[in-house]
Motif scaffolding. Sequence first.
Motif, PDB file in Angstrom:
ATOM      1  N   LYS A   1      38.569  36.468 -22.362  1.00  0.00           N
ATOM      2  CA  LYS A   1      39.572  35.510 -21.867  1.00  0.00           C
ATOM      3  C   LYS A   1      40.343  34.847 -23.008  1.00  0.00           C
ATOM      4  N   LEU A   2      39.810  34.940 -24.210  1.00  0.00           N
ATOM      5  CA  LEU A   2      40.467  34.309 -25.368  1.00  0.00           C
ATOM      6  C   LEU A   2      41.586  35.215 -25.866  1.00  0.00           C
ATOM      7  N   LYS A   3      42.804  34.710 -25.781  1.00  0.00           N
ATOM      8  CA  LYS A   3      43.975  35.513 -26.178  1.00  0.00           C
ATOM      9  C   LYS A   3      44.605  34.943 -27.445  1.00  0.00           C
ATOM     10  N   GLY A   4      45.208  35.810 -28.207  1.00  0.00           N
ATOM     11  CA  GLY A   4      45.991  35.387 -29.376  1.00  0.00           C
ATOM     12  C   GLY A   4      45.197  34.783 -30.507  1.00  0.00           C
ATOM     13  N   LEU A   5      43.926  35.126 -30.607  1.00  0.00           N
ATOM     14  CA  LEU A   5      43.112  34.609 -31.705  1.00  0.00           C
ATOM     15  C   LEU A   5      42.621  35.783 -32.543  1.00  0.00           C
ATOM     16  N   GLN A   6      42.317  35.483 -33.794  1.00  0.00           N
ATOM     17  CA  GLN A   6      41.743  36.524 -34.645  1.00  0.00           C
ATOM     18  C   GLN A   6      40.278  36.718 -34.260  1.00  0.00           C
ATOM     19  N   ALA A   7      39.716  37.861 -34.629  1.00  0.00           N
ATOM     20  CA  ALA A   7      38.350  38.226 -34.238  1.00  0.00           C
ATOM     21  C   ALA A   7      37.330  37.140 -34.586  1.00  0.00           C
ATOM     22  N   TYR A   8      37.411  36.620 -35.820  1.00  0.00           N
ATOM     23  CA  TYR A   8      36.413  35.619 -36.223  1.00  0.00           C
ATOM     24  C   TYR A   8      36.555  34.324 -35.404  1.00  0.00           C
ATOM     25  N   GLN A   9      37.815  33.976 -35.018  1.00  0.00           N
ATOM     26  CA  GLN A   9      38.031  32.769 -34.203  1.00  0.00           C
ATOM     27  C   GLN A   9      37.438  32.973 -32.806  1.00  0.00           C
ATOM     28  N   LYS A  10      37.658  34.156 -32.257  1.00  0.00           N
ATOM     29  CA  LYS A  10      37.100  34.474 -30.934  1.00  0.00           C
ATOM     30  C   LYS A  10      35.581  34.370 -30.970  1.00  0.00           C
ATOM     31  N   LYS A  11      35.003  34.965 -32.010  1.00  0.00           N
ATOM     32  CA  LYS A  11      33.542  34.970 -32.127  1.00  0.00           C
ATOM     33  C   LYS A  11      33.024  33.537 -32.263  1.00  0.00           C
ATOM     34  N   SER A  12      33.666  32.752 -33.100  1.00  0.00           N
ATOM     35  CA  SER A  12      33.251  31.374 -33.327  1.00  0.00           C
ATOM     36  C   SER A  12      33.326  30.551 -32.030  1.00  0.00           C
ATOM     37  N   LYS A  13      34.441  30.658 -31.314  1.00  0.00           N
ATOM     38  CA  LYS A  13      34.610  29.922 -30.058  1.00  0.00           C
ATOM     39  C   LYS A  13      33.581  30.370 -29.016  1.00  0.00           C
ATOM     40  N   THR A  14      33.321  31.671 -28.972  1.00  0.00           N
ATOM     41  CA  THR A  14      32.381  32.209 -27.996  1.00  0.00           C
ATOM     42  C   THR A  14      30.958  31.750 -28.303  1.00  0.00           C
ATOM     43  N   ILE A  15      30.601  31.725 -29.578  1.00  0.00           N
ATOM     44  CA  ILE A  15      29.271  31.232 -29.973  1.00  0.00           C
ATOM     45  C   ILE A  15      29.123  29.764 -29.583  1.00  0.00           C
ATOM     46  N   LYS A  16      30.161  28.959 -29.830  1.00  0.00           N
ATOM     47  CA  LYS A  16      30.129  27.534 -29.445  1.00  0.00           C
ATOM     48  C   LYS A  16      29.941  27.392 -27.939  1.00  0.00           C
ATOM     49  N   TYR A  17      30.637  28.230 -27.178  1.00  0.00           N
ATOM     50  CA  TYR A  17      30.534  28.210 -25.719  1.00  0.00           C
ATOM     51  C   TYR A  17      29.093  28.513 -25.280  1.00  0.00           C
ATOM     52  N   LEU A  18      28.495  29.550 -25.866  1.00  0.00           N
ATOM     53  CA  LEU A  18      27.127  29.926 -25.496  1.00  0.00           C
ATOM     54  C   LEU A  18      26.122  28.831 -25.882  1.00  0.00           C
ATOM     55  N   LEU A  19      26.360  28.178 -27.015  1.00  0.00           N
ATOM     56  CA  LEU A  19      25.496  27.061 -27.417  1.00  0.00           C
ATOM     57  C   LEU A  19      25.597  25.933 -26.392  1.00  0.00           C
ATOM     58  N   SER A  20      26.797  25.680 -25.902  1.00  0.00           N
ATOM     59  CA  SER A  20      26.983  24.611 -24.906  1.00  0.00           C
ATOM     60  C   SER A  20      26.300  24.952 -23.584  1.00  0.00           C
ATOM     61  N   ARG A  21      26.086  26.235 -23.334  1.00  0.00           N
ATOM     62  CA  ARG A  21      25.372  26.667 -22.127  1.00  0.00           C
ATOM     63  C   ARG A  21      23.860  26.596 -22.331  1.00  0.00           C
ATOM     64  N   GLY A  22      23.441  26.273 -23.553  1.00  0.00           N
ATOM     65  CA  GLY A  22      22.022  26.074 -23.816  1.00  0.00           C
ATOM     66  C   GLY A  22      21.288  27.280 -24.361  1.00  0.00           C
ATOM     67  N   PHE A  23      22.030  28.246 -24.889  1.00  0.00           N
ATOM     68  CA  PHE A  23      21.355  29.408 -25.478  1.00  0.00           C
ATOM     69  C   PHE A  23      21.073  29.127 -26.955  1.00  0.00           C
ATOM     70  N   GLU A  24      19.992  29.713 -27.457  1.00  0.00           N
ATOM     71  CA  GLU A  24      19.546  29.448 -28.819  1.00  0.00           C
ATOM     72  C   GLU A  24      20.424  30.193 -29.831  1.00  0.00           C
ATOM     73  N   TYR A  25      20.759  29.497 -30.907  1.00  0.00           N
ATOM     74  CA  TYR A  25      21.652  30.041 -31.935  1.00  0.00           C
ATOM     75  C   TYR A  25      21.147  31.373 -32.490  1.00  0.00           C
ATOM     76  N   GLU A  26      19.835  31.441 -32.795  1.00  0.00           N
ATOM     77  CA  GLU A  26      19.268  32.672 -33.382  1.00  0.00           C
ATOM     78  C   GLU A  26      19.452  33.856 -32.429  1.00  0.00           C
ATOM     79  N   VAL A  27      19.206  33.614 -31.141  1.00  0.00           N
ATOM     80  CA  VAL A  27      19.311  34.678 -30.127  1.00  0.00           C
ATOM     81  C   VAL A  27      20.765  35.144 -30.008  1.00  0.00           C
ATOM     82  N   ILE A  28      21.674  34.184 -29.985  1.00  0.00           N
ATOM     83  CA  ILE A  28      23.112  34.516 -29.887  1.00  0.00           C
ATOM     84  C   ILE A  28      23.516  35.366 -31.097  1.00  0.00           C
ATOM     85  N   LEU A  29      23.108  34.938 -32.285  1.00  0.00           N
ATOM     86  CA  LEU A  29      23.475  35.672 -33.502  1.00  0.00           C
ATOM     87  C   LEU A  29      22.940  37.100 -33.494  1.00  0.00           C
TER      88      LEU A  29
END
Length: 155
Positions: free
Chosen positions: A122-150
């Motif tokens: 759903k993230l449009k017009g962003l570079q790959a690293y920005q998409k990844k960073s935003k998506t990781i933040k989103y998953l953290l806000s949903r309560g998933f563990e950082y290590e697992v996400i990585l």
Amino acid sequence: MQSEKKLFTFEETKQKLVNYCVYQDRCHAEVEQKMREFVLIPEAKEEILLYLMKENYLNEERFTRSYIRGKFYIKSWGKTKIKIYLKQKGITEKLIAKSFDEIDEGDYVKTIQRLYENYESKLKGLQAYQKKSKTIKYLLSRGFEYEVILQLTEN
């Protein structure tokens, strides 16, 4: 403004609390909160709580397991967020840890991957690293563990 407490007989109050527990699994804290709506002496509160536990209307482990299943399989919450909410309800760390076997590890991984792909697409017009960073933040806000996400996003 003080809300009016309801006046019921002991038996009526007990039945209302039984119905409250039958409708949905509850934890002690929720039942005690509900009891504040009624005029009850401490001994009556204690007696009702004991009755609810003895008759298995109030079962902390069943509540915890049901809560974990619901928040993961219906709401797609991660373990961190579920644990925080259970702790706020007065559930012990030990019971929470023991009850996490309600979540299948394979389902957990699939859910993180599904949420990651859906959100990132759903993230449009962003570079790959920005998409990844935003998506990781989103998953953290949903309560998933950082290590697992990585681990899942490395490939």
